[in-house]
Design a protein around this motif. Structure first.
Motif, PDB file in Angstrom:
ATOM      1  N   LEU A 224      47.217  46.999  63.116  1.00 10.33           N
ATOM      2  CA  LEU A 224      46.915  45.505  63.584  1.00 10.33           C
ATOM      3  C   LEU A 224      45.433  45.813  61.882  1.00 10.33           C
ATOM      4  O   LEU A 224      44.440  44.304  61.895  1.00 10.33           O
ATOM      5  CB  LEU A 224      46.292  45.056  64.384  1.00 10.33           C
ATOM      6  N   GLN A 225      46.894  46.431  60.876  1.00 12.52           N
ATOM      7  CA  GLN A 225      44.732  46.241  59.938  1.00 12.52           C
ATOM      8  C   GLN A 225      45.722  45.619  58.823  1.00 12.52           C
ATOM      9  O   GLN A 225      46.253  45.576  57.394  1.00 12.52           O
ATOM     10  CB  GLN A 225      44.559  47.691  59.221  1.00 12.52           C
ATOM     11  N   HIS A 226      44.989  44.092  58.796  1.00 14.44           N
ATOM     12  CA  HIS A 226      45.771  42.808  58.717  1.00 14.44           C
ATOM     13  C   HIS A 226      45.054  42.757  57.065  1.00 14.44           C
ATOM     14  O   HIS A 226      44.973  42.167  56.291  1.00 14.44           O
ATOM     15  CB  HIS A 226      45.970  41.498  59.073  1.00 14.44           C
ATOM     16  N   HIS A 227      43.797  43.888  56.988  1.00 15.35           N
ATOM     17  CA  HIS A 227      43.276  43.885  55.833  1.00 15.35           C
ATOM     18  C   HIS A 227      43.958  44.342  54.579  1.00 15.35           C
ATOM     19  O   HIS A 227      42.917  44.080  53.288  1.00 15.35           O
ATOM     20  CB  HIS A 227      41.291  44.305  55.812  1.00 15.35           C
ATOM     21  N   VAL A 228      44.439  44.714  54.501  1.00 17.95           N
ATOM     22  CA  VAL A 228      45.889  45.259  53.751  1.00 17.95           C
ATOM     23  C   VAL A 228      45.707  43.793  52.568  1.00 17.95           C
ATOM     24  O   VAL A 228      46.054  43.890  51.262  1.00 17.95           O
ATOM     25  CB  VAL A 228      47.049  45.616  54.009  1.00 17.95           C
ATOM     26  N   GLY A 229      46.229  42.553  53.003  1.00 18.69           N
ATOM     27  CA  GLY A 229      46.590  41.788  52.257  1.00 18.69           C
ATOM     28  C   GLY A 229      45.517  41.575  51.403  1.00 18.69           C
ATOM     29  O   GLY A 229      45.709  40.919  50.130  1.00 18.69           O
ATOM     30  N   SER A 230      44.282  41.638  51.723  1.00 15.57           N
ATOM     31  CA  SER A 230      42.846  41.044  51.420  1.00 15.57           C
ATOM     32  C   SER A 230      42.801  42.132  49.755  1.00 15.57           C
ATOM     33  O   SER A 230      42.372  41.726  48.343  1.00 15.57           O
ATOM     34  CB  SER A 230      41.886  41.244  51.890  1.00 15.57           C
ATOM     35  N   ALA A 231      43.682  43.508  50.043  1.00 14.93           N
ATOM     36  CA  ALA A 231      43.474  44.369  48.817  1.00 14.93           C
ATOM     37  C   ALA A 231      44.311  43.984  48.248  1.00 14.93           C
ATOM     38  O   ALA A 231      43.832  44.214  46.836  1.00 14.93           O
ATOM     39  CB  ALA A 231      44.073  45.919  49.772  1.00 14.93           C
ATOM     40  N   VAL A 232      45.483  43.404  48.788  1.00 11.06           N
ATOM     41  CA  VAL A 232      46.544  42.923  47.340  1.00 11.06           C
ATOM     42  C   VAL A 232      46.228  41.617  46.851  1.00 11.06           C
ATOM     43  O   VAL A 232      46.449  41.637  45.422  1.00 11.06           O
ATOM     44  CB  VAL A 232      47.731  42.399  48.257  1.00 11.06           C
ATOM     45  N   ALA A 233      45.770  40.435  47.738  1.00 15.27           N
ATOM     46  CA  ALA A 233      44.837  39.937  47.111  1.00 15.27           C
ATOM     47  C   ALA A 233      43.294  40.018  45.599  1.00 15.27           C
ATOM     48  O   ALA A 233      42.858  39.509  44.772  1.00 15.27           O
ATOM     49  CB  ALA A 233      44.263  39.052  47.210  1.00 15.27           C
ATOM     50  N   TYR A 234      43.124  41.441  46.071  1.00 16.38           N
ATOM     51  CA  TYR A 234      40.931  42.338  45.626  1.00 16.38           C
ATOM     52  C   TYR A 234      42.132  42.799  44.239  1.00 16.38           C
ATOM     53  O   TYR A 234      41.639  42.200  43.122  1.00 16.38           O
ATOM     54  CB  TYR A 234      41.246  43.265  46.163  1.00 16.38           C
ATOM     55  N   ASN A 235      43.224  43.037  44.226  1.00 13.07           N
ATOM     56  CA  ASN A 235      43.780  43.510  42.945  1.00 13.07           C
ATOM     57  C   ASN A 235      44.481  42.484  41.466  1.00 13.07           C
ATOM     58  O   ASN A 235      44.188  43.031  40.770  1.00 13.07           O
ATOM     59  CB  ASN A 235      44.791  44.230  42.848  1.00 13.07           C
ATOM     60  N   VAL A 236      45.042  41.704  42.243  1.00 10.56           N
ATOM     61  CA  VAL A 236      45.356  40.478  40.933  1.00 10.56           C
ATOM     62  C   VAL A 236      44.113  39.887  41.169  1.00 10.56           C
ATOM     63  O   VAL A 236      44.303  39.672  39.628  1.00 10.56           O
ATOM     64  CB  VAL A 236      46.065  39.603  42.264  1.00 10.56           C
ATOM     65  N   TRP A 237      43.115  40.065  41.731  1.00 13.62           N
ATOM     66  CA  TRP A 237      41.984  39.210  40.723  1.00 13.62           C
ATOM     67  C   TRP A 237      41.130  39.866  39.471  1.00 13.62           C
ATOM     68  O   TRP A 237      40.629  39.477  39.264  1.00 13.62           O
ATOM     69  CB  TRP A 237      41.461  38.552  41.630  1.00 13.62           C
ATOM     70  N   ARG A 238      41.095  40.571  40.556  1.00 12.00           N
ATOM     71  CA  ARG A 238      40.500  42.064  39.572  1.00 12.00           C
ATOM     72  C   ARG A 238      41.224  42.224  38.289  1.00 12.00           C
ATOM     73  O   ARG A 238      41.120  42.493  37.206  1.00 12.00           O
ATOM     74  CB  ARG A 238      40.226  43.284  39.908  1.00 12.00           C
ATOM     75  N   TYR A 239      42.067  42.059  38.733  1.00 14.30           N
ATOM     76  CA  TYR A 239      43.310  42.928  37.783  1.00 14.30           C
ATOM     77  C   TYR A 239      43.131  41.531  36.406  1.00 14.30           C
ATOM     78  O   TYR A 239      43.211  41.365  35.356  1.00 14.30           O
ATOM     79  CB  TYR A 239      44.981  43.221  37.855  1.00 14.30           C
TER      80      TYR A 239
END
Length: 802
Positions: A434-449
């Protein structure tokens, strides 16, 4: 210890598995634990070799349930090299093992050379007949040629003459048995074993993973040095083992050396006809050990130059070790060619089954500024599994992409349904999926990259597609609640992990986890920013392909401004209702148990549950201060209609600091990062905790099962982005230093949008320079001042607070 050497003196079977993990050698393609070649898997030792991204799925019947699990496969053991002396004038010796001969061990030292990427072992022992033998052994896993590894062993007879018998082999009788918690699960992944010989000094072993059907071949070439005919060489082939038995003349003053060179290929490799032919050919053509060491050390030298880090003292030594293991797991030269993610425990052991969690959130911000091509490759792993994430969302009745908490080969959810509490011996439901925040981690890395590199080709294509689909998921997951006049996200688990549900609730999940909601709002806002700035043609093409219309963007905007963040007692609540939970008797539990990092296991073994208490494994509210600068965090809360000033944030940090057990190695990184800004006097304690997490095995046995890659990378990023306050946005380098008294001088090199930059911190000042070999200047923003540093220029800037 020298700055570039990590040494262990003496032999201690109780810590051998920890040493094996910390002395692992790898090259991004595969890695081998630092086990002694003459040992076998058991309580004190665990030889293990793992190829990046090579998984297999097995089924187990457990407690009346049929469970499936996929894990990174332990490959055949290529290290095997046993020996025993045969004196000319006395009884034969026995096959040496440090465990059987521990009473006769006169010297035992292991040295990990970080600069050259080698592990050397020196031992001297007296056998039961009083004869003395010395052994010096060096190994490498080649950083230039990802398919090669080598082991060189020199034997010295001090006071006897005769022969020494050497058994060099590849052993296919291995399984995934390195983690005691998984002992009830099926563990034999390799099948269809076969062996053979190609030449007098080359043998091979081939096999397949039973379900993923990857063909695996190891070929080993064994030679004595200096060249000369040994008294006897025999090729020994069995169903599960292939090797050579050498008998070599030896005498005082006439040492003998054996070199073993191994090639590994699989059917996933590119540009080969067959893995068997490729492995045999590579073993045949490989140079001797000295030649391999030369090119291997050269490859490491190039890596060190690109990731320059200067931190004085013991902290610097540990950081260099952390960087070493990061570069072995995720090698810029080899990982970029593979379809792999960021394994939470590296390629160093079998904990977490080799799965990919959210650890890239702690890894990619460092890599973005050193090896951006590697960051891009690791995000491509996520993009290839975007269809699986979209299917998972649809199956859950939601739009967009729902990335799994644990990922493996194909992107399905790999989180186990149950997990074992080793303290109580009970199997318990695992709700961490239920830790769906993993998707936010993927998005965060896309933006920061994109901010760090300016790589619009990726950001405007694969990156945008991931970001938009993750934003879709959050917008579709949020439910409007008229009682609050806000949107809510219900039934999730936050990074804390201790809390999986409410006390006495019939089902798992929590409502309005602050970390989840704030990062979801951030994802929606960044998706809107990207949608507005995409070139028109690309925007039209992407919107058509994923059927994204203007009405969805309107909802994104609305949800991004009206997601609920709960508060209690003047602080941000970890989730709705957190403040109503009972307070824990922290002092009492520390007195009873000492180490209470795994408080969840302790309480469950008592028949209680951590869900009842205000107690966190890692305070996920504070993770917001790790991901975002103070200014960004305040802006995000303002967008949501909340005021977050310095006083409220300090109260929040203090509140959770008193209620956190630090049961995660990531906790020390996050707390050190956040406290460096608001409680610098307390930050150093957590810096030391983060640095010692693996080298001292603070979690009590977990490092032996694999290092914690996210925490290691997090300590590196703590220096460059945390203490230096380095951000990359608007095409500039922004610096807002927060040096600690204990760590006020340090330096590092980065690459910002293709330009090399050197940064040095000293008390009261910051030095920044661009090498003369660069072609473009770098814009630097420090406080209210903006300076342009041209190639060949160096600037010394006073720190504002100085």
């Amino acid at each position: 210890m020298a700055d570039w050497t990590w040494e262990y003196e003496g032999y201690d079977p109780r810590t051998e598995r920890l040493r094996e993990a910390l002395c692992t050698l790898g090259n991004g393609y595969f890695a081998t634990r630092g086990a002694a070649p003459e040992t076998v898997a058991g309580p004190a030792h665990y030889p293990g070799t793992y190829a990046a991204g090579l998984y297999n799925r097995l089924g187990t019947s457990l407690a009346g349930r049929r469970l499936e699990h996929e894990e990174m496969v332990n490959l055949p053991n290529w290290l095997v090299l046993g020996f025993r002396p045969h004196p000319a004038d006395g009884p034969d010796g026995e096959w040496f093992t440090p465990d059987h001969d521990i009473g006769g061990l006169l010297r035992y030292r292991q040295a990990l050379d970080l600069r050259r990427g080698t592990l050397t072992r020196r031992l001297r022992y007296r056998d039961r007949h009083g004869r003395h033998t010395g052994v010096e052994q060096s190994r490498l896993v080649h950083m230039a040629d990802p398919h090669l590894a080598a082991l060189r062993t020199t034997f010295t007879a001090e006071d006897w003459t005769g022969t020494i018998e050497v058994d060099s082999a590849i052993d296919g009788m291995v399984g995934n048995t390195g983690v005691a918690r998984y002992r009830d699960l099926a563990s034999r992944h390799l099948t269809r074993m076969g062996t053979g010989s190609a030449e007098p000094d080359i043998v091979w072993l081939r096999c397949r993973s039973s379900v993923s059907d990857v063909r695996i071949v190891l070929a080993a070439r064994t030679r004595s040095v200096p060249e000369g005919a040994p008294e006897d060489v025999r090729t020994r082939l069995g169903d599960f083992r292939a090797g050579h038995r050498l008998t070599l003349p030896i005498a005082p003053g006439r040492p003998v050396t054996v070199e073993k060179t191994v090639a590994l290929h699989t059917s996933r490799d590119r540009a080969i006809g067959s893995p068997l032919e490729a492995a045999v050919e590579r073993a045949r053509e490989a140079p001797d050990f000295a030649g391999l060491l030369d090119t291997h050390a050269g490859a490491w030298d190039r890596l060190w130059r690109r990731s320059e880090l200067e931190v004085p003292g013991q902290a610097g030594r540990v950081l260099r070790l952390h960087l070493f293991h990061l570069l072995q797991t995720l090698s810029p030269g080899h990982t970029t060619e593979l379809d792999v993610g960021v394994p939470a425990r590296g390629l160093h052991g079998e904990a977490y089954r080799g799965h990919v969690f959210w650890d890239e959130l702690f890894v990619l911000p460092y890599l973005n500024l050193h090896f951006p091509d590697l960051s891009r490759a690791l995000m491509s792993y996520r993009h290839r599994r975007l269809p699986a994430a979209c299917r998972a969302a649809r199956a859950a009745g939601r739009p967009g992409a729902m990335y799994p908490w644990q990922s493996g080969s194909d992107g399905r959810e790999e989180t186990p349904q149950v997990h074992l509490n080793p303290r109580s011996g009970r199997w318990l439901p695992d709700n961490s999926r239920l830790q769906h925040h993993v998707g936010s981690a993927v998005a965060y890395n896309v933006w920061r990259y994109g901010q760090a590199t300016g790589d619009t080709e990726f950001t405007h294509s694969r990156g945008a597609e991931m970001l938009f689909q993750i934003a879709r998921f959050w917008a579709g997951t949020a439910e409007y609640d008229g009682a609050y006049e806000r949107y809510r996200i219900k039934g999730v688990v936050g990074p804390d992990e201790y809390h999986e549900g409410y006390p006495d609730a019939s089902g798992p999940g929590l409502d309005d986890n602050a970390y989840t909601n704030v990062t979801a709002a951030w994802v929606l806002a960044r998706a809107l920013d990207l949608a507005r700035t995409l070139p028109a043609a690309r925007r039209r093409e992407l919107f058509e392909r994923i059927a994204l219309g203007p009405e969805e963007l309107e909802r994104w905007d609305e949800v991004s401004r009206r997601l609920r963040v709960p508060f209690h007692r003047g602080v941000v609540s970890q989730f709705d209702g957190y403040g109503e939970l009972a307070e824990l008797d922290w002092d009492g539990y520390r007195q009873r148990y000492g180490d209470i990092r795994r408080l969840d296991r302790i309480l469950e073994s008592e028949g209680d549950t951590v869900n009842r208490y205000q107690a966190s494994k890692q305070a996920d509210v504070l993770m917001l201060g790790y991901l975002f600068s103070p200014g960004e965090l305040a802006e995000m809360f303002a967008r949501l209609g909340y005021a977050l000033d310095d006083d409220l944030w300090r109260r929040t940090v203090d509140y959770y600091l008193a209620r956190t057990s630090h049961g995660s190695t990531l906790s020390g990184v996050v707390h050190a990062w956040v406290l460096a800004r608001i409680r610098p006097g307390r930050a150093w304690t957590h810096v030391k905790e983060a640095l010692a997490g693996d080298v001292a095995d603070l979690q009590g046995g977990t490092t032996a099962e694999g290092i914690h890659l996210g925490a290691m990378a997090g300590t590196l990023d703590l220096v460059q982005r945390g203490l230096a306050g380095l951000e990359t946005r608007e095409g500039s380098l922004w610096l807002n230093p927060a040096p600690l008294p204990e760590l006020s001088e340090f330096g590092f090199s980065i690459r910002h949008r293709g330009v090399g930059v050197r940064v040095r911190m000293k008390p009261g000042q910051l030095w920044i320079g661009v090498p003369p070999t660069e072609e473009s200047p770098v814009r630097v923003v420090l406080a209210e001042d903006t300076v342009l540093v041209a190639p060949g220029e160096e600037r010394l800037l006073p720190l504002p607070h100085a």
